[in-house]
Design an enzyme around this catalytic site. Structure first.
Site, PDB file in Angstrom:
ATOM      1  N   ASN A 163      14.316   5.850 -23.268  1.00 36.49           N
ATOM      2  CA  ASN A 163      12.984   5.893 -23.874  1.00 36.49           C
ATOM      3  C   ASN A 163      12.004   6.443 -22.847  1.00 36.49           C
ATOM      4  OD1 ASN A 163      10.873   5.334 -25.787  1.00 36.49           O
ATOM      5  ND2 ASN A 163      10.320   3.506 -24.588  1.00 36.49           N
ATOM      6  N   HIS A 221       7.951   6.169 -21.855  1.00 33.22           N
ATOM      7  CA  HIS A 221       6.782   5.322 -22.119  1.00 33.22           C
ATOM      8  C   HIS A 221       5.612   5.807 -21.253  1.00 33.22           C
ATOM      9  CE1 HIS A 221       4.581   1.814 -23.397  1.00 33.22           C
ATOM     10  NE2 HIS A 221       4.189   1.668 -22.149  1.00 33.22           N
ATOM     11  N   GLY A 273       6.121  14.738 -31.764  1.00 33.68           N
ATOM     12  CA  GLY A 273       7.383  15.361 -31.363  1.00 33.68           C
ATOM     13  C   GLY A 273       7.299  16.306 -30.177  1.00 33.68           C
ATOM     14  N   SER A 274       6.271  16.148 -29.312  1.00 29.62           N
ATOM     15  CA  SER A 274       6.209  17.070 -28.169  1.00 29.62           C
ATOM     16  C   SER A 274       7.315  16.775 -27.153  1.00 29.62           C
ATOM     17  CB  SER A 274       4.829  17.037 -27.496  1.00 29.62           C
ATOM     18  OG  SER A 274       4.634  15.830 -26.794  1.00 29.62           O
ATOM     19  N   ASN A 275       7.674  15.502 -26.984  1.00 29.71           N
ATOM     20  CA  ASN A 275       8.803  15.195 -26.081  1.00 29.71           C
ATOM     21  C   ASN A 275      10.124  15.674 -26.691  1.00 29.71           C
ATOM     22  OD1 ASN A 275       8.147  13.632 -23.510  1.00 29.71           O
ATOM     23  ND2 ASN A 275       6.832  12.629 -25.023  1.00 29.71           N
ATOM     24  N   MET A 284       8.235   4.628 -32.914  1.00 27.87           N
ATOM     25  CA  MET A 284       7.358   3.463 -32.845  1.00 27.87           C
ATOM     26  C   MET A 284       7.976   2.223 -33.498  1.00 27.87           C
ATOM     27  SD  MET A 284       5.203   4.405 -30.877  1.00 27.87           S
ATOM     28  CE  MET A 284       4.002   5.558 -30.253  1.00 27.87           C
ATOM     29  N   ARG A 285       9.205   1.914 -33.128  1.00 26.13           N
ATOM     30  CA  ARG A 285       9.872   0.703 -33.611  1.00 26.13           C
ATOM     31  C   ARG A 285      10.660   0.091 -32.468  1.00 26.13           C
ATOM     32  NH1 ARG A 285      10.198   0.090 -39.074  1.00 26.13           N
ATOM     33  NH2 ARG A 285       9.238   1.814 -40.156  1.00 26.13           N
TER      34      ARG A 285
HETATM   35  C1  GAR Z   1       4.303   9.831 -25.932  1.00 27.74           C
HETATM   36  O1  GAR Z   1       3.166   9.742 -25.111  1.00 27.74           O
HETATM   37  C2  GAR Z   1       5.273   8.698 -25.631  1.00 27.74           C
HETATM   38  O2  GAR Z   1       5.316   8.364 -24.273  1.00 27.74           O
HETATM   39  C3  GAR Z   1       4.653   7.591 -26.443  1.00 27.74           C
HETATM   40  O3  GAR Z   1       4.277   8.203 -27.653  1.00 27.74           O
HETATM   41  C4  GAR Z   1       3.956   9.564 -27.392  1.00 27.74           C
HETATM   42  C5  GAR Z   1       4.754  10.429 -28.330  1.00 27.74           C
HETATM   43  O4  GAR Z   1       4.350  11.765 -28.213  1.00 27.74           O
HETATM   44  N1  GAR Z   1       5.567   6.517 -26.641  1.00 27.74           N
HETATM   45  C6  GAR Z   1       5.180   5.243 -26.684  1.00 27.74           C
HETATM   46  O5  GAR Z   1       4.036   4.870 -26.565  1.00 27.74           O
HETATM   47  C7  GAR Z   1       6.326   4.261 -26.894  1.00 27.74           C
HETATM   48  N2  GAR Z   1       5.903   2.939 -26.591  1.00 27.74           N
HETATM   49  P1  GAR Z   1       5.257  12.917 -28.775  1.00 27.74           P
HETATM   50  O6  GAR Z   1       5.587  12.543 -30.226  1.00 27.74           O
HETATM   51  O7  GAR Z   1       4.391  14.146 -28.710  1.00 27.74           O
HETATM   52  O8  GAR Z   1       6.483  13.016 -27.919  1.00 27.74           O
END
Ligand code: GAR
Length: 213
Positions: free
Chosen positions: A108, A110, A14-16, A91-92
């Site tokens: 999204n 990525h 959940g950092s984003n 992740m879905r």
């Molecule tokens: C992030 O690096 C995001 O870009 C990636 O998962 C991580 C989630 O981090 N997303 C994917 O790979 C989607 N295909 P977060 O939970 O700290 O935001």
């Protein structure tokens, strides 16, 4: 509260999500976190930030299908008057209900320069492949895997000393910078989609926030 209402969908850390909650999004704001993982660290962050949270555990209800879960999420988002859905480590692959009801209103983030390395483990695959530059991409979501129109990208050089962890850390810093910016541009109405090409409009065709890229 007036202004655009944003829901974030996250499965893990959940950092984003946190970056979107704490960034200056103009008069838009994050009002809801939805997750498919009852153990997601994002839930702890939502509690600390005072954001409403909802858990949709596809394994919890007998016979519950991922499509059913998505329909339940879509119903909650509509009930809460959500304008924009931000996937942040969700992740879905979206199957239908959310895509139908929030068409053109799902973003999204990525961790690669799409169309390179879509799907899982993008940072590890970039390292294995030996690319010199990777990065991150904010894009609109369509029915494919990381195939929707690109809004913003940031490049990150790959260093000879990089591990998956060090590279992922530097990419993540860029994710936290460009995701809020893309959300703000969307919410301010500065984005026009022409097929799969994103156009920005603002003063002289160069919107202010983009100057900081
Ligand atoms: C992030 O690096 C995001 O870009 C990636 O998962 C991580 C989630 O981090 N997303 C994917 O790979 C989607 N295909 P977060 O939970 O700290 O935001």
């Amino acid at each position: 509260m007036s202004g655009r209402r944003i829901a974030v969908l996250a499965s893990g850390r959940g950092s984003n999500f946190e970056a979107l909650c704490t960034a200056d999004l103009g008069d838009a704001s994050v009002v809801l976190l939805a997750t498919d993982n009852p153990k997601a660290e994002a839930l702890i962050k939502a509690k600390r930030l005072g954001i409403e949270k909802a858990v949709f555990d596809p394994g919890a209800a007998r016979g519950a299908s991922p499509a059913g879960m998505e329909a339940s999420i879509a119903a909650l988002l509509e009930d809460r008057g959500i304008d924009l859905v931000c996937l942040a480590g969700f992740m879905r692959i979206l199957k239908g209900p959310l895509l139908d009801r929030f068409e053109g209103r799902i973003l999204n983030i990525h961790p690669s320069l799409l169309p390179s390395f879509p799907g899982l483990d993008a940072q590890a695959r970039a390292l294995e492949y030996g690319v010199r530059i990777t990065g991150c991409t904010v894009h609109y979501v369509d029915a494919g895997t990381d195939t929707g129109p690109v809004v913003l990208q940031a490049a990150v050089p790959v260093l000879g000393t990089d591990t998956v962890e060090s590279l992922s850390r530097r990419i993540l810093r860029e994710e936290h910078r460009i995701y809020p910016l893309a959300v703000r541009l969307h919410c301010e109405g500065s984005i026009r989609l022409d097929g799969r090409t994103v156009h920005f409009h603002g003063t002289d065709g160069i919107p202010g926030p983009l100057a900081s890229l």
